[in-house]
Design a protein around this motif. Structure first.
Motif, short mmCIF file in Angstrom:
data_model
loop_
_atom_site.label_atom_id
_atom_site.label_comp_id
_atom_site.label_asym_id
_atom_site.label_seq_id
_atom_site.Cartn_x
_atom_site.Cartn_y
_atom_site.Cartn_z
N THR A 113 0.84 -1.19 0.00
CA THR A 113 0.00 0.00 0.00
C THR A 113 0.88 1.24 0.00
N LEU A 114 0.66 2.06 -1.00
CA LEU A 114 1.32 3.36 -1.08
C LEU A 114 0.46 4.37 -0.35
N SER A 115 1.04 5.09 0.57
CA SER A 115 0.28 6.08 1.34
C SER A 115 0.84 7.46 1.04
N LEU A 116 -0.03 8.33 0.55
CA LEU A 116 0.33 9.72 0.28
C LEU A 116 -0.35 10.60 1.31
N PRO A 117 0.41 11.22 2.20
CA PRO A 117 -0.20 12.04 3.25
C PRO A 117 -0.61 13.41 2.71
N ARG A 118 -1.79 13.85 3.04
CA ARG A 118 -2.23 15.21 2.73
C ARG A 118 -1.97 15.57 1.27
N VAL A 119 -2.69 14.94 0.37
CA VAL A 119 -2.47 15.18 -1.05
C VAL A 119 -2.86 16.60 -1.44
N SER A 120 -2.24 17.07 -2.51
CA SER A 120 -2.57 18.35 -3.09
C SER A 120 -2.98 18.15 -4.54
N LEU A 121 -3.43 19.22 -5.17
CA LEU A 121 -3.85 19.12 -6.57
C LEU A 121 -2.72 18.59 -7.46
N SER A 122 -1.50 18.93 -7.11
CA SER A 122 -0.36 18.52 -7.92
C SER A 122 -0.05 17.03 -7.81
N ASP A 123 -0.72 16.34 -6.94
CA ASP A 123 -0.55 14.88 -6.83
C ASP A 123 -1.44 14.13 -7.81
N THR A 124 -2.26 14.85 -8.55
CA THR A 124 -3.07 14.22 -9.59
C THR A 124 -2.14 13.64 -10.65
#
Lengths: 118, 108
Positions: B72-83
């Motif tokens: 599982t890849l966990s991305l904390p507190r994503v932002s628009l640029s993580d699209t």
């Protein structure tokens, strides 16, 4: 991380001509490089594996006479699309890895080349 | 055939944590699990790699259970640029085969 540079970033060519794409590993020696093709909204499709000093290994369905791969040095591999046709228009991406056995298994990717055949 | 299976797409909102799970039932003993991020018209960018348990770097965490059949890849507190599209790959010294990837859309 390591840097892989791909050139050109985009190219437009006439149908029937050939186009060469270069892939360079800038700060490490890559005994193995991979070439991918990617169509819009699809995943990367592996075309061939390029090994320094030997012939490339092509995936099933990829024409080796059409997509010529040369890996003449530890830092440079080239893909030549020969007699290009509009259906060859795609996004081509190269990848390079350091030799196995050095504790590193990351692969690094070039920025890609957008080929348009008109 | 790709060695991995991921959800085709996921939606999230800015500031949320996003977890993307990848299934790799036939992972080999020497295989590493590696995640890449790809933006449109760019080559994939390395995010994180692990072999077992948990790995964390400045952008993500990777959770791998004891049987290593998933991750599982966990991305904390994503932002628009993580699209972007996120790919899970399993390999060691062999060739890198990409699966479908997960298309993550982050909304404001």
């Amino acid at each position: 991380g390591a840097v892989v540079s791909q050139h050109p970033s985009r190219v437009i060519c006439k149908s029937g001509t050939s186009v060469k794409i270069e892939c360079r590993s800038l700060d490490f020696q890559a005994t193995t490089m991979f070439w991918y093709r990617q169509f819009p909204k699809q995943s990367l499709m592996l075309m061939a594996t390029s090994n320094e000093g030997s012939k490339a290994t092509y995936e099933q369905g990829v024409e080796k006479d059409k997509f010529l791969i040369n890996h003449a040095s530890l830092t440079l591999s080239t893909l030549t699309v020969t007699s290009a046709h509009p259906e060859d228009s795609s996004f081509y991406i190269c990848s390079a890895r350091e030799p196995p056995g050095q504790g590193k298994t990351e692969a690094f990717f070039g920025q890609g080349t957008r080929l348009t055949v008109v | 055939l790709a060695k991995t299976t991921q959800p085709i797409s996921m939606d999230s909102y800015e500031g949320q944590e996003v977890n993307i799970t990848c299934s790799h039932n036939n992972i080999a003993t020497n295989d590493y699990i590696t995640w890449y991020q790809q933006f449109p018209s760019q080559g994939p960018r390395f995010i994180i790699q692990g072999y077992k348990t948990k790995v964390t770097n400045e952008v993500a965490s990777l959770f791998i259970p004891a049987d290593r059949k998933s991750s599982t890849l966990s991305l904390p507190r994503v932002s628009l640029s993580d699209t972007a599209v996120y790919y899970c790959l399993v390999y060691n010294t062999d060739k890198l085969i990409f699966g479908t990837g997960t298309r993550l859309q982050v909304f404001p």
